[in-house]
Design a protein around this motif. Structure first.
Motif, PDB file in Angstrom:
ATOM      1  N   THR A 127      17.633  33.253  21.530  1.00 56.27           N
ATOM      2  CA  THR A 127      17.823  34.167  22.654  1.00 56.27           C
ATOM      3  C   THR A 127      18.616  33.456  23.736  1.00 56.27           C
ATOM      4  O   THR A 127      18.268  32.331  24.127  1.00 56.27           O
ATOM      5  CB  THR A 127      16.470  34.636  23.219  1.00 56.27           C
ATOM      6  N   PHE A 128      19.669  34.118  24.239  1.00 60.90           N
ATOM      7  CA  PHE A 128      20.596  33.484  25.166  1.00 60.90           C
ATOM      8  C   PHE A 128      20.865  34.429  26.336  1.00 60.90           C
ATOM      9  O   PHE A 128      21.373  35.541  26.140  1.00 60.90           O
ATOM     10  CB  PHE A 128      21.899  33.132  24.449  1.00 60.90           C
ATOM     11  N   PHE A 129      20.527  33.983  27.541  1.00 58.81           N
ATOM     12  CA  PHE A 129      20.734  34.808  28.734  1.00 58.81           C
ATOM     13  C   PHE A 129      22.228  35.010  28.973  1.00 58.81           C
ATOM     14  O   PHE A 129      23.037  34.094  28.780  1.00 58.81           O
ATOM     15  CB  PHE A 129      20.112  34.144  29.958  1.00 58.81           C
ATOM     16  N   MET A 130      22.586  36.228  29.413  1.00 59.92           N
ATOM     17  CA  MET A 130      23.983  36.551  29.678  1.00 59.92           C
ATOM     18  C   MET A 130      24.325  36.474  31.167  1.00 59.92           C
ATOM     19  O   MET A 130      25.484  36.254  31.526  1.00 59.92           O
ATOM     20  CB  MET A 130      24.294  37.956  29.148  1.00 59.92           C
ATOM     21  N   ASN A 131      23.347  36.674  32.036  1.00 56.95           N
ATOM     22  CA  ASN A 131      23.619  36.652  33.476  1.00 56.95           C
ATOM     23  C   ASN A 131      23.312  35.274  34.067  1.00 56.95           C
ATOM     24  O   ASN A 131      22.619  34.454  33.470  1.00 56.95           O
ATOM     25  CB  ASN A 131      22.784  37.708  34.193  1.00 56.95           C
ATOM     26  N   ASN A 132      23.847  35.035  35.252  1.00 63.29           N
ATOM     27  CA  ASN A 132      23.590  33.803  35.990  1.00 63.29           C
ATOM     28  C   ASN A 132      22.231  33.909  36.679  1.00 63.29           C
ATOM     29  O   ASN A 132      22.015  34.794  37.506  1.00 63.29           O
ATOM     30  CB  ASN A 132      24.699  33.570  37.019  1.00 63.29           C
ATOM     31  N   GLU A 133      21.307  33.009  36.347  1.00 61.12           N
ATOM     32  CA  GLU A 133      19.958  33.059  36.914  1.00 61.12           C
ATOM     33  C   GLU A 133      19.846  32.386  38.283  1.00 61.12           C
ATOM     34  O   GLU A 133      18.813  32.499  38.949  1.00 61.12           O
ATOM     35  CB  GLU A 133      18.968  32.384  35.968  1.00 61.12           C
ATOM     36  N   LYS A 134      20.868  31.680  38.698  1.00 65.44           N
ATOM     37  CA  LYS A 134      20.773  30.916  39.939  1.00 65.44           C
ATOM     38  C   LYS A 134      20.704  31.820  41.163  1.00 65.44           C
ATOM     39  O   LYS A 134      21.458  32.791  41.279  1.00 65.44           O
ATOM     40  CB  LYS A 134      21.981  29.984  40.088  1.00 65.44           C
ATOM     41  N   VAL A 135      19.790  31.516  42.076  1.00 64.54           N
ATOM     42  CA  VAL A 135      19.740  32.147  43.390  1.00 64.54           C
ATOM     43  C   VAL A 135      20.113  31.071  44.407  1.00 64.54           C
ATOM     44  O   VAL A 135      19.509  29.986  44.430  1.00 64.54           O
ATOM     45  CB  VAL A 135      18.344  32.725  43.698  1.00 64.54           C
ATOM     46  N   ALA A 136      21.098  31.332  45.247  1.00 61.23           N
ATOM     47  CA  ALA A 136      21.591  30.329  46.196  1.00 61.23           C
ATOM     48  C   ALA A 136      20.515  29.956  47.211  1.00 61.23           C
ATOM     49  O   ALA A 136      19.661  30.770  47.586  1.00 61.23           O
ATOM     50  CB  ALA A 136      22.833  30.865  46.906  1.00 61.23           C
ATOM     51  N   ASP A 137      20.562  28.705  47.648  1.00 58.38           N
ATOM     52  CA  ASP A 137      19.670  28.272  48.724  1.00 58.38           C
ATOM     53  C   ASP A 137      20.104  28.912  50.039  1.00 58.38           C
ATOM     54  O   ASP A 137      21.199  29.472  50.150  1.00 58.38           O
ATOM     55  CB  ASP A 137      19.710  26.740  48.857  1.00 58.38           C
ATOM     56  N   ASN A 138      19.237  28.810  51.036  1.00 57.98           N
ATOM     57  CA  ASN A 138      19.561  29.340  52.359  1.00 57.98           C
ATOM     58  C   ASN A 138      20.776  28.607  52.940  1.00 57.98           C
ATOM     59  O   ASN A 138      21.074  27.460  52.576  1.00 57.98           O
ATOM     60  CB  ASN A 138      18.360  29.195  53.293  1.00 57.98           C
ATOM     61  N   ALA A 139      21.455  29.277  53.848  1.00 61.17           N
ATOM     62  CA  ALA A 139      22.716  28.747  54.383  1.00 61.17           C
ATOM     63  C   ALA A 139      22.538  27.408  55.088  1.00 61.17           C
ATOM     64  O   ALA A 139      23.468  26.590  55.126  1.00 61.17           O
ATOM     65  CB  ALA A 139      23.335  29.766  55.334  1.00 61.17           C
ATOM     66  N   THR A 140      21.348  27.152  55.648  1.00 68.32           N
ATOM     67  CA  THR A 140      21.118  25.913  56.399  1.00 68.32           C
ATOM     68  C   THR A 140      20.651  24.758  55.511  1.00 68.32           C
ATOM     69  O   THR A 140      20.445  23.644  56.004  1.00 68.32           O
ATOM     70  CB  THR A 140      20.065  26.159  57.493  1.00 68.32           C
ATOM     71  N   PRO A 153      21.012  21.784  52.854  1.00 68.91           N
ATOM     72  CA  PRO A 153      22.089  20.903  52.365  1.00 68.91           C
ATOM     73  C   PRO A 153      22.390  21.163  50.886  1.00 68.91           C
ATOM     74  O   PRO A 153      21.511  21.603  50.131  1.00 68.91           O
ATOM     75  CB  PRO A 153      21.511  19.492  52.579  1.00 68.91           C
ATOM     76  N   PRO A 154      23.600  20.870  50.450  1.00 66.93           N
ATOM     77  CA  PRO A 154      24.026  21.211  49.072  1.00 66.93           C
ATOM     78  C   PRO A 154      23.566  20.201  48.020  1.00 66.93           C
ATOM     79  O   PRO A 154      24.359  19.729  47.200  1.00 66.93           O
ATOM     80  CB  PRO A 154      25.546  21.242  49.195  1.00 66.93           C
ATOM     81  N   TYR A 155      22.289  19.879  48.031  1.00 63.52           N
ATOM     82  CA  TYR A 155      21.762  18.948  47.037  1.00 63.52           C
ATOM     83  C   TYR A 155      21.220  19.668  45.799  1.00 63.52           C
ATOM     84  O   TYR A 155      21.058  19.043  44.748  1.00 63.52           O
ATOM     85  CB  TYR A 155      20.623  18.115  47.635  1.00 63.52           C
ATOM     86  N   TRP A 156      20.931  20.967  45.920  1.00 60.75           N
ATOM     87  CA  TRP A 156      20.223  21.652  44.849  1.00 60.75           C
ATOM     88  C   TRP A 156      21.043  22.825  44.283  1.00 60.75           C
ATOM     89  O   TRP A 156      21.907  22.601  43.447  1.00 60.75           O
ATOM     90  CB  TRP A 156      18.855  22.122  45.366  1.00 60.75           C
ATOM     91  N   ALA A 157      20.767  24.034  44.724  1.00 64.79           N
ATOM     92  CA  ALA A 157      21.425  25.206  44.137  1.00 64.79           C
ATOM     93  C   ALA A 157      22.949  25.142  44.280  1.00 64.79           C
ATOM     94  O   ALA A 157      23.680  25.600  43.396  1.00 64.79           O
ATOM     95  CB  ALA A 157      20.880  26.482  44.763  1.00 64.79           C
ATOM     96  N   ALA A 158      23.431  24.584  45.372  1.00 61.22           N
ATOM     97  CA  ALA A 158      24.880  24.508  45.576  1.00 61.22           C
ATOM     98  C   ALA A 158      25.554  23.621  44.545  1.00 61.22           C
ATOM     99  O   ALA A 158      26.766  23.742  44.312  1.00 61.22           O
ATOM    100  CB  ALA A 158      25.185  24.009  46.986  1.00 61.22           C
ATOM    101  N   ALA A 159      24.815  22.720  43.924  1.00 61.58           N
ATOM    102  CA  ALA A 159      25.390  21.836  42.910  1.00 61.58           C
ATOM    103  C   ALA A 159      25.575  22.530  41.566  1.00 61.58           C
ATOM    104  O   ALA A 159      26.195  21.986  40.662  1.00 61.58           O
ATOM    105  CB  ALA A 159      24.506  20.600  42.736  1.00 61.58           C
ATOM    106  N   VAL A 160      25.030  23.739  41.436  1.00 61.65           N
ATOM    107  CA  VAL A 160      25.074  24.483  40.183  1.00 61.65           C
ATOM    108  C   VAL A 160      25.888  25.759  40.371  1.00 61.65           C
ATOM    109  O   VAL A 160      25.644  26.523  41.313  1.00 61.65           O
ATOM    110  CB  VAL A 160      23.647  24.833  39.701  1.00 61.65           C
TER     111      VAL A 160
END
Length: 260
Positions: A223-236, A238-245
């Protein structure tokens, strides 16, 4: 599910298959459940063991440094169970709906302290306040409870004594009950967010064995997901987590035991 339970499911299926093969080689034995597949509708249930991981596409700015991946995923083993509803179309085709509940826990590691280099911002990336990442900040345990509803078209061959091979493919609608998608907290508070509603495609193959009282089907499903599961972090944040993906998608290989 731990590796012991997954191995137990595999060994159970192998033992049943060996026993069934020994019986089905006898040419003068009576076929079992001869009229079972003539039913317009039939029902059953299944148990499964899973191996899950993520397919990750990294952000070239925050997710990579000198061709080195800063975000990695560790796969995991889990289990699930569900129901089977089958609609017979003809002698070779069936439509199956198999709603089930799947449990998973995966690990993402973010070695992204080097993103402090971009703290001053640029024309395309806003500035941010760097923070020192502790070990607890780098690892995210992502727990998922998935309501999986696959609709599959099954193509099977003719019965050979008391067995029959098949292949199947279809699409899934999957709800993640532990997505945290609506949470106002994010990775800054240690909460990794993903999408609640997802779509996937699945492919499966296996062999159906007929016994006096039931039909047993061991099979392998991807089974292979077709959509992007990532939810962006809040604007404030830092780009250490979700922004890196850039893209995050679940991949699962399932060993299934069906009882009808």
């Amino acid at each position: 599910m731990n590796k012991f339970l997954l191995k137990a499911l595999v060994l159970t299926s192998v033992n049943v298959a060996v026993f069934a093969n020994a019986q089905f080689r006898t040419r003068n034995r009576m076929d079992k459940l001869e009229d079972f597949d003539e039913q317009k509708f039939s029902w059953g249930f299944y148990l499964n063991g899973n191996r899950l991981d993520y397919r990750i596409v990294l952000n070239p700015t925050y997710g990579m440094k000198d061709n080195q991946n800063l975000v990695t995923s560790k796969d995991s083993y889990s289990f699930g169970a569900g129901l089977i509803a089958k609609w017979r179309l003809n002698d070779y085709l069936d439509v199956r709906i198999e709603p089930g509940l799947q449990f998973a826990q995966r690990q993402l590691t973010f070695n992204t302290q080097s993103n402090d280099f971009y703290a001053g911002g640029s024309l395309t990336n806003p500035p941010f306040m760097p923070i020192p990442l502790q070990e607890k900040d780098k690892v995210r345990e992502v727990k998922s409870t998935l309501v999986d509803i696959p609709v599959m078209l099954e193509l099977h061959g003719q019965r050979w004594y008391n067995s029959r091979p098949y292949v199947a493919a279809g699409v899934n609608y999957i709800v993640n009950l532990q997505s945290n998608a609506s949470s106002t907290d994010d990775n800054m508070q240690g909460i990794f967010r993903s999408t609640t509603h997802n779509f996937a495609w699945s492919a499966e193959m296996g062999i159906q064995f007929y016994f006096n009282k039931f039909k047993l089907t061991p099979g392998i499903r991807g089974t292979f997901f077709m959509n992007n599961e990532k939810v962006a972090d809040n604007a404030t944040t830092p780009p250490y987590w979700a922004a890196a993906v850039s893209t995050l998608q679940t991949r699962a290989i399932m060993f299934v035991l069906k009882f009808e």
